[in-house]
Each structure stands twice: as structure tokens, then as C-alpha cells.
Design an enzyme around this catalytic site. Sequence first.
Site, short mmCIF file in Angstrom:
data_model
loop_
_atom_site.label_atom_id
_atom_site.label_comp_id
_atom_site.label_asym_id
_atom_site.label_seq_id
_atom_site.Cartn_x
_atom_site.Cartn_y
_atom_site.Cartn_z
N GLY A 333 0.81 -1.21 0.00
CA GLY A 333 0.00 0.00 0.00
C GLY A 333 0.85 1.26 0.00
N SER A 334 0.40 2.26 0.75
CA SER A 334 1.02 3.59 0.69
C SER A 334 2.44 3.64 1.23
CB SER A 334 0.15 4.60 1.44
OG SER A 334 -1.11 4.76 0.79
N THR A 335 2.88 2.63 1.99
CA THR A 335 4.26 2.64 2.48
C THR A 335 5.27 2.50 1.33
OG1 THR A 335 4.09 0.26 2.93
CG2 THR A 335 3.75 1.77 4.78
#
Length: 614
Positions: A333-335
Site C-alpha cells: 500500500g502507501s508505504t
Amino acid sequence: MQKLPPGKIKFRNLPKAEFKGRQRQNSKNISKDIKDDDNSTVVAPPITANFKLRLFTVWGVLIAAGIGLGINLYNLQIVRGPKLTQKARNQQMVNLRPYMPRRQVIDRNKNLLAVDRQVYTLHAHPKQFNKPRHQVASELAKILDQDASKLESRFAAQNSNILLNSALSEAVADRITGLRFDGLELRQRYARYYPTQELTSEVVGYVNLDRRGQAGVEYSQEKLLERATQAVRLSRAGNGALMPDYAPEGFPNFDDMGMQLTIDTRLQRAARSALKNQMKRYSAKRGAVIVMDAYDGSLLAMVTQPTYNPNEYSKADISLFRNWAVADLYEPGSTFKPLNVAIGLEAGIINPDDVFRDSGTIQVGDRTIKNSEDKRYGSINIAQILKFSSNIGMVQMMQRMRPSVYYGWLEKLGLGQGMETDLPFSVASQLKSQEEFITTPIEPATTSFGQGFSLTPLQLVQMTGALANGGKLVTPHVVKGLFDSKGQMHYTPTRPEARQIFSPITAQKVVEMMETVVSTKGTGKEAQINGYRIAGKTGTAQKANAGGGGYMANARITSFIGILPVESPRYVVLAIVDEPKGKDAYGGTVAAPIAKEVMEALITTEQLPPSQPR
């Protein structure tokens, strides 16, 4: 004149001259004269042919026996000598393969993590008790910390060979011996013991009853942990007893080396405590924390929860033996967004001051992409894209790059490939085929905000480490080397050279952009530490279906990855919680507080000074 028996001649009253003459005459036939008391002489019978035959026969037998004896001696000494010598030695000697303990495992501060120790197995034989069953049960219950009534019931149900405990310490065994109860049998053996119990189980692992490693470094580093053993021949007496005086010089002899890990148990304890508390609060399925020194890839902490006690591995769920932070894939995801920003900067498709228009949605082919909670941010720069975790901004950014070039950068980072590490059961990350990635517009779009591909938590830490160390992809590892009791290093594992992925300027720019995420209005504000500059990125990703195709409803994986200190990046901290429950379960609310606690402990253990005011 007296008649003499045949063969007897009397010389009495003969003149001296006549006597001498007859003596000479008869000397040919007389072998020996014997004078009796009356001066008469008795002469032995003459040697006959039969007598000679008997004499030759006796001498022949003696000579033949001597020749036979000589032949037999030659056969025993020369022909069969080596075999008989070996047979005698085998009867007088015994081959022993001495017990050689596995090497100890210690952490970076020389705290003991694994060691072979002497333990005792306790069996009870109630039919041999010299005391009442209830008295034996009562006294044993105090020492073994068991229920006395249950022990007594077991004694009543079985007369002999009741296993009460398989790994008693020497101190406990001494207390049982001190009871002086008949019918209690203690059998000595050696077993692997883990003083820290579940604290480092996902890293150290355990060995089974056959002393074979089954998980962790006990499995992956078996050759380094096992000492070489050679059979030793010892003399034994006629009664079979071994004679140590005849042991070879230097027996028993083994090195005093132990394996040192990069793990810090103080940090490990802080990480586990923070993770357990947050998982309990959000009723999560599982979680993990990883701390890496990005300079060389050494792992200072690696925690997964739930876990197991390696001293009692037989009681644990078998699925816990696999360290999922190394062996399971997930969509980050956004990491992953900071890495995409670094790719864009390094490829020259964006500049730090570029501004994008975030209207809340974007159409890619026949798909509509939205921000989390349908938010729209308007005009935002790249740092704000990270700060607010804008999916729309990321898609627009990466659309500037040709899919084929983008795919090449992902491969350069290591996606779709395996990862070098000394931890076992590591799996390769997954990336769509190049053809599918290039021909399907939605693939580059979803990849820009961390979906559509999968990797392990450890691989994400490795890639993010390239932002913290000036752009190099290092090898995550836990084994420091083999050291002797004096602290001298005897072996250091050989690892691949670090690969330069980004320029130091690009890496530092991205870290500074990530600092805005941990600001007051950023999604990672819960990770702020007073007096320290922290960079980070939150992630709240949908969980892909295990069977493939789409995502699970109402299931998410939350995470936070941090870098500190911003002014001189070095350490990477990842906190990840799988399937937390609750409406407020996001990366910023679930994982960021965990990372904060771990970073606070890291600041203490590494004695990091506060950041200078900007």
C-alpha cells in the site's frame, strides 16, 4: 661256583691283570658300570635294533612337533598376525562419538539466547514407592508446580513408567533427589535451552529431539552451530570399564566459539510489548516489527506476534514456526509511495517542487481510482502527496513515465525476485509480467500507490533502507559471526555487495519529504518524538484474496515505516498489523504508535542525540 643270571659277569677274586683285560674286552658291550655294596658290578643291557627304532621314533615325533609348532607360529605371527592384532585391539578398545554441544547463540550485547544444558527426565514408578502415594504426590507437586490431586490420580492409574517431566533443570533434579523417595527415576540428558523463551523465537528458532534445527537461525545456520564430531577410540579394562588414562591427547576437546547475532534483546522486548498491546487493543490477527541499521543491513529487532516458546515448541501451533515477516507476501500500500517518488526523481520525470491537481478521483481505462475516504486535496506538491497519502497525485506522477521504464525500475529495486538473507524460508516478491504491466494501464496506476504486486515485510524494509543510507540496497541479516570467549572473531559471513539504486541527493530529498508525514497534520503524526526529526509513511492497504482475484471485504493491513534521524538517516523501523478491527483502524492510528515506542527505545539503546533545531 654260584650261577649268575644270564648277562651277568662276576669278576670277584680275579687277579688284577686278568680283571683289567676282561674289563677292556667287555667295554665294547657295557655302557655303564654300577658298583654295589659287595664290590660286584652290574652292566646295562646292550643297545638293540628295537631300542634304536624307538629312539628314532621319539626324536622324529619331537622334530615333527617342533616343525609344526614353528609353522603354526609363523602362521599366527606373520600370515595372520595383522588380523589377529586388529581383533585384539577391537576387543580392548571401544569407539565413542562424544557428545558435542551446539554452539551458543548470543545477542549483540552477549546476552545468551540459546545453549545446550544438562537436563533430567523424571519418571515415576508407584509400585516401588516407599512412602504413601499422597505424600509423594504432595511433595512432588510443590517442586514441579503441579496439582497434587492430579499427580496422585496418575499414580493410582498406572503402576510404572509415568513421565512427569522431560526437561528438569539440575537444581530441580537435586531437590527431587533430596526427597529420598523410592520409585522416582531421574535420567540425565542434554537439551537445547532458550533463556529468553518467546522473546527471540522468530529469529533464533528451535531444535527438535534429534538436535536438528527446525526454524530460525537454528535451521538456516545449522552448519555453523554444529561443532565437528569425530569418533574417539578408548581403551577398556577386562571388565569393560573405560580407561581414561589411555585417552588420546587433547580429549575431550572442542572450540569455545559461539554465534553472535545483531539482535538487541532490549529493543526486541520493547517492540514485542508495543506490538502486543496494540494488537490486543484492535483485536488484530497478527503483527510484526522490524528494525534495521541501513548502513550494513543488520537487523536490531525482528518481532512477530503471536509467537511461541521454543522450550515448549511441541505445544505451539505449527504455523508459528514460519516467520511471516520473511515468508509471507502482502501488498504494501502507501508505504511504497516514497520509493515511487525516489524512482520519479531519479528518472527525471518530476522535480521536488512539481504540483499536481488532486480532484479526488481519476479514470484509468475502465477503472476509477479514489483517495482513501474519498478525500480531495486540490493543488498539492510531491511532499504533500506523501503527507496526505494522495493516490490521485501518485497516479498522475507515475503516468509521466513510460510503463516499460517504470517496470525496469521496479525490477532494479528487486520486485519479482528473491532476497538474500540469512533467515530461513524467505520467499520471492511477486510482480506482474512485463507484457501485462506494459499493455494494461491499470497496472502501473495501482503500483504507484502500492497495490497490484506483493512483497515481504523484510523486503520493504530493505528497499526503504536505500532511502536511509544514501541509495544503496543492502542485505538484511541477523548473523554477525563466530566469536570465541575472548571476543575474537573467527568467522564473518560473506554477503553480496550493496547495490547503488538511487543517488544520495535523491535519497535525502525523499527522506525530507517523508518528514512532513510525521508533522502535526500528517497521517503519521502519532509517530512524533519530541526533539527528534522523524521521517515516515503510513499505509492502509486492502488485503488481496488468498485465492487471487480481487480483495477481501472488511479486511485491511495497516503499517507505518519510519526513518530516523532525518538529518543523518540510518535506522529503518517497520510496524505492521494485520486485520485490526474498528472504524479507526488505519496505519496512522494502529501502526504509527507502535513505531513510536520502538523508536524511543532505539534512541535509548543507540544513544542518539536530539536533532538540532532547523
